[in-house]
Design a protein around this motif. Structure first.
Motif, short mmCIF file in Angstrom:
data_model
loop_
_atom_site.label_atom_id
_atom_site.label_comp_id
_atom_site.label_asym_id
_atom_site.label_seq_id
_atom_site.Cartn_x
_atom_site.Cartn_y
_atom_site.Cartn_z
N ASP A 92 0.82 -1.21 0.00
CA ASP A 92 0.00 0.00 0.00
C ASP A 92 0.85 1.26 0.00
O ASP A 92 0.53 2.24 -0.69
CB ASP A 92 -0.93 0.01 1.22
CG ASP A 92 -2.03 -1.03 1.12
OD1 ASP A 92 -2.23 -1.57 0.01
OD2 ASP A 92 -2.70 -1.29 2.14
N SER A 93 1.93 1.25 0.78
CA SER A 93 2.81 2.41 0.83
C SER A 93 3.46 2.67 -0.53
O SER A 93 3.53 3.82 -0.99
CB SER A 93 3.89 2.19 1.89
OG SER A 93 4.81 3.26 1.91
N SER A 106 1.32 6.39 -6.99
CA SER A 106 0.17 7.19 -7.38
C SER A 106 0.47 8.68 -7.26
O SER A 106 0.13 9.48 -8.15
CB SER A 106 -1.04 6.82 -6.52
OG SER A 106 -2.16 7.62 -6.85
N SER A 107 1.12 9.06 -6.17
CA SER A 107 1.49 10.47 -5.97
C SER A 107 2.47 10.93 -7.03
O SER A 107 2.38 12.06 -7.54
CB SER A 107 2.07 10.67 -4.57
OG SER A 107 1.13 10.37 -3.57
N SER A 118 0.81 4.01 -2.94
CA SER A 118 0.53 5.42 -2.67
C SER A 118 1.63 6.32 -3.21
O SER A 118 1.36 7.38 -3.81
CB SER A 118 0.37 5.63 -1.16
OG SER A 118 0.14 6.98 -0.85
N THR A 119 2.88 5.89 -3.03
CA THR A 119 4.00 6.68 -3.55
C THR A 119 3.96 6.76 -5.07
O THR A 119 4.17 7.83 -5.65
CB THR A 119 5.34 6.05 -3.09
OG1 THR A 119 5.39 6.03 -1.67
CG2 THR A 119 6.52 6.85 -3.64
#
Length: 412
Positions: free
Chosen positions: A174-175, A181-182, A178-179
């Motif tokens: 997940d981390s 995606s950002s 998220s990275t």
């Protein structure tokens, strides 16, 4: 292939889905596209910088080539950024999936061992309940039961550790997601390719110009027909007026937007706005005329009403009383004579005055006649204002602004 049964760790589905190979492949594809765009931009700049290109037509191509190359640079930045984000994400995704499978295997072993220890514990519990059990066997069974319960605690700890390892794998995935995606979002925001609201509006106008023109023309046709009818029957101005103003507003807004979007020449846009403004001029004539005619109509009808009393030999009807009577009749007839739809139109004010004037002009005198002549000026000038509107709406329908705009453009 990923395992299908994740019940040992408390899931009814794969908690870390995905395919790192597919993600890596997509990263490679984006990187290839980025390289292709970079090469295309370089080639276009080669065209734009060619010294031998001196003709006017080729100069235009050179200018377009530079603009396209600039957009290709922005697109290349976006594809390259996405490729980097996906390439980075593929690694932690692969790690998380490996850890999740290891956690599942450990959980399976722990649960299997737990089941075996439970069976052993039940066995020794049953033995200890046997009658006539010798002290030696009783001591042995109690010791084994104690050892089995200790094993059960150990297996529970192993299962908890496996579930914790799976949770760590999920958080790791997940981390990383998220990275990534950002990073992709940042690339999209900084690439310069994002369309603004106006960009989207221009694109919509360009893609739907024919449909927009057709709709505006239909509105113009209906407005023209309505105005012709209103000229023949002036009282219909009350009903037609609002629609004509809306039609003019639509035509003017269309001209402004298309002029700004570049789908209509500046000259054509200005001419369309001018022709649409004629409708507002016509409506203004009616409004100003209504205000100026209101007082004179009341005085004319009041005088006619007072004279009709005098002609019939009835005394006591003064000019002041006659004016009050005319005003009260006009207001009452104005309210009672309107449908709910016409009452909505009354919010405009000008139409209300028109109806009141016409109501006063039709008050019946004692002689039996009506004072219809009092509103003749209003009716006449309403037709004049209708001509303004007819010119504006008909001009839009028959494409006069476009032809004038094109002619102005040709001259310039």
């Amino acid at each position: 292939m990923r395992p299908s049964d994740w019940a040992p760790v408390g899931f009814d589905h794969d908690p870390v889905p995905g395919d790192p190979t597919v993600v890596s492949s997509a990263a490679t594809d984006y990187s290839t596209i980025a390289t292709t765009l970079e090469n295309a931009a370089t080639n276009l700049r080669g065209i734009a910088g060619a010294d031998e290109c001196v003709s006017e037509a080729v100069a235009a191509i050179m200018e377009q080539a530079e603009e396209v190359a600039a957009r290709l640079d922005k697109a290349q930045t976006r594809y390259e950024g996405v490729a980097a984000a996906l390439s980075i994400y593929a690694v932690p995704l692969s790690e998380a999936q490996t850890w999740s499978v290891d956690a599942l295997d450990a959980a399976v072993v722990a649960r299997s061992a737990t089941n075996a220890s439970v069976e052993d514990a039940e066995f020794y519990e049953a033995r200890l309940r046997e009658p006539d059990l010798s002290p030696e066997l009783e001591s042995h069974y109690e010791q084994r039961r104690t050892e089995v319960y200790a094993e059960l605690q150990s297996h529970d700890g192993a299962l908890e550790a496996a579930i914790a390892r799976l949770q760590h794998a999920i958080e790791h995935r997940d981390s990383a997601a998220s990275t990534a995606s950002s990073s992709i979002h940042d690339v999209e925001e900084s690439s310069g390719l994002n369309d603004s609201f106006w960009d989207n509006t221009v694109q919509f106008i360009e893609e739907n110009k024919d449909t927009i023109d057709l709709i505006v023309n239909i509105i113009g046709w209906v407005a023209t027909i309505a105005m012709i009818v209103a000229i023949a029957i002036p009282g219909l101005n009350v009903i037609v007026g609002t629609f004509l103003l809306i039609a003019a507003g639509v035509q003017a807004l269309n001209a402004v937007l298309q002029g700004l979007a570049g789908t209509m020449s500046p000259a054509e846009s200005i001419m369309n706005i001018a022709f649409a403004a004629l409708t507002f001029v016509g409506a203004g004539v009616v409004g100003k005329l209504a205000a100026k005619t209101m007082t004179s109509t009341q005085a004319t009808v009041g005088t006619a009403y007072r004279t009709s009393y005098a002609g019939s030999g009835i005394k006591g009807m003064t000019q002041s009383r006659a004016l009050d009577y005319v005003d009260s009749i006009a207001n009452v007839s104005h309210v009672k004579g309107l449908t709910w739809g016409m009452r909505l139109l009354n919010a405009g004010g000008d139409f209300r005055e028109v109806v009141k004037i016409q109501s006063m002009a039709n008050i019946q005198l004692l002689s039996g006649a009506n004072a219809t002549g009092a509103a003749s000026g209003l009716i006449h000038l309403s037709k004049v204002s209708g001509v303004f509107t007819l010119i504006g709406t008909a001009g839009q329908v028959f494409g006069i602004p476009q032809r004038l705009g094109n002619a102005i453009g040709d001259v310039s």
